[in-house]
Design a protein around this motif. Structure first.
Motif, short mmCIF file in Angstrom:
data_model
loop_
_atom_site.label_atom_id
_atom_site.label_comp_id
_atom_site.label_asym_id
_atom_site.label_seq_id
_atom_site.Cartn_x
_atom_site.Cartn_y
_atom_site.Cartn_z
N LYS A 58 0.83 -1.21 0.00
CA LYS A 58 0.00 0.00 0.00
C LYS A 58 0.86 1.26 0.00
CE LYS A 58 -2.91 -0.95 3.47
NZ LYS A 58 -3.97 -0.76 4.47
N ILE A 59 1.88 1.26 0.86
CA ILE A 59 2.74 2.44 0.96
C ILE A 59 3.50 2.66 -0.35
CG2 ILE A 59 4.79 3.39 2.10
CD1 ILE A 59 3.72 2.09 4.72
N GLY A 60 4.01 1.58 -0.93
CA GLY A 60 4.73 1.69 -2.20
C GLY A 60 3.87 2.28 -3.30
N ALA A 61 2.62 1.84 -3.37
CA ALA A 61 1.70 2.35 -4.39
C ALA A 61 1.44 3.85 -4.18
CB ALA A 61 0.39 1.57 -4.36
N THR A 71 2.26 9.54 -5.46
CA THR A 71 2.67 10.86 -4.99
C THR A 71 3.78 11.42 -5.86
OG1 THR A 71 2.04 10.30 -2.73
CG2 THR A 71 3.55 12.14 -2.99
N ARG A 72 4.73 10.58 -6.24
CA ARG A 72 5.81 11.03 -7.13
C ARG A 72 5.28 11.45 -8.49
NH1 ARG A 72 10.46 6.48 -6.51
NH2 ARG A 72 11.25 7.11 -4.48
N GLU A 119 0.13 11.69 2.75
CA GLU A 119 -0.59 10.42 2.58
C GLU A 119 0.32 9.25 2.94
OE1 GLU A 119 -3.51 8.16 -0.62
OE2 GLU A 119 -2.53 10.02 -1.21
N VAL A 120 1.58 9.32 2.56
CA VAL A 120 2.55 8.27 2.90
C VAL A 120 2.74 8.23 4.42
CG1 VAL A 120 4.94 7.52 2.64
CG2 VAL A 120 3.71 8.46 0.68
N VAL A 121 2.86 9.40 5.02
CA VAL A 121 3.02 9.50 6.47
C VAL A 121 1.82 8.89 7.18
CG1 VAL A 121 3.14 11.11 8.41
CG2 VAL A 121 4.57 11.48 6.39
N HIS A 170 13.02 -3.13 3.63
CA HIS A 170 14.23 -3.08 2.80
C HIS A 170 13.88 -3.22 1.33
CE1 HIS A 170 17.86 -4.68 0.84
NE2 HIS A 170 18.49 -3.88 1.67
N ASP A 171 13.02 -4.20 1.01
CA ASP A 171 12.62 -4.42 -0.38
C ASP A 171 11.87 -3.20 -0.93
OD1 ASP A 171 13.79 -6.90 -0.26
OD2 ASP A 171 11.90 -7.99 -0.03
N LEU A 172 11.02 -2.60 -0.10
CA LEU A 172 10.28 -1.42 -0.53
C LEU A 172 11.24 -0.28 -0.86
CD1 LEU A 172 7.65 0.19 -0.97
CD2 LEU A 172 7.70 0.74 1.48
#
Length: 196
Positions: free
Chosen positions: A74-77, A82-83, A91-93, A129-131
């Motif tokens: 979810k965070i990665g998406a 956002t980028r 939103e990430v926060v 780490h992967d993210l």
């Protein structure tokens, strides 16, 4: 909170147990995530869960892995969105803070550390780490790692002490989120300035 009575495949039985464990974590905290409680929640036996997870710590590790995978996805998406749209990192926060607070990841991580089950944190650490590896752009990998460290530690601390600490200091409850969002905004602005 439905009790499963019919015979399930091993995969479905394991999934039902993890869903019940997640519900217990959110409802009553990590100390409630026991094999007995999960078995009772889904209408299975303690022995059945031992077969799937080996122990309570195995169940907690599997739960941590499931949570890490879903949360980091979810965070990665959201980071990518956002980028692409030059959106607000708030939103990430919020997703990160909610994962540690409302979804119970902070309490589960703390519980595992305090109970000596530190290796159960490996799925969480590996997923983060992967993210970060997936999100790295150009030569800014080090900066993204620093941002992630600051955000995760702030969200973890906030999930454990944020309410009482903000109250003691006379600050709004979401002040730590505001600070984290402002730090990310500043970092993004610096990165974007470097791209021009």
């Amino acid at each position: 909170m439905s009790i499963v009575k019919k015979r399930l495949s091993p995969e479905l039985s394991r999934a039902a147990a993890l869903q019940a464990a997640r519900e217990l974590l959110i409802e009553a905290g990590p100390q409630a995530v026991t094999l007995k409680a999960v078995a009772g929640r889904i209408g299975r036996t303690h022995a059945n869960l031992l077969h799937h997870f080996g122990s309570a710590s195995g169940l907690q590790k599997a739960l941590a892995e499931l949570m890490a995978e879903t949360i980091t996805a979810k965070i990665g998406a959201v980071v990518m969105k956002t980028r692409a749209e030059h959106g607000d990192p708030r939103e990430v926060v919020d997703l990160t803070f909610d994962a540690f607070d409302k979804e119970g990841a902070g309490a589960l991580a703390s519980w595992m550390i305090l109970s000596g089950n530190e290796d159960a944190l490996d799925p969480i650490l590996n997923a983060i780490h992967d993210l970060v590896d997936d999100l790295a752009i150009d030569n800014q990998d080090g900066l993204i790692r620093q941002e992630t460290l600051a955000l995760v530690l702030t969200a973890l601390g906030d999930s454990l002490l944020g309410g009482p600490m903000a109250s003691a200091l006379g600050l709004p409850r979401d002040k730590a989120r505001e600070i984290a969002a402002e730090q990310l905004r500043n970092s993004v602005t610096m990165r974007r300035g470097g791209e021009e």
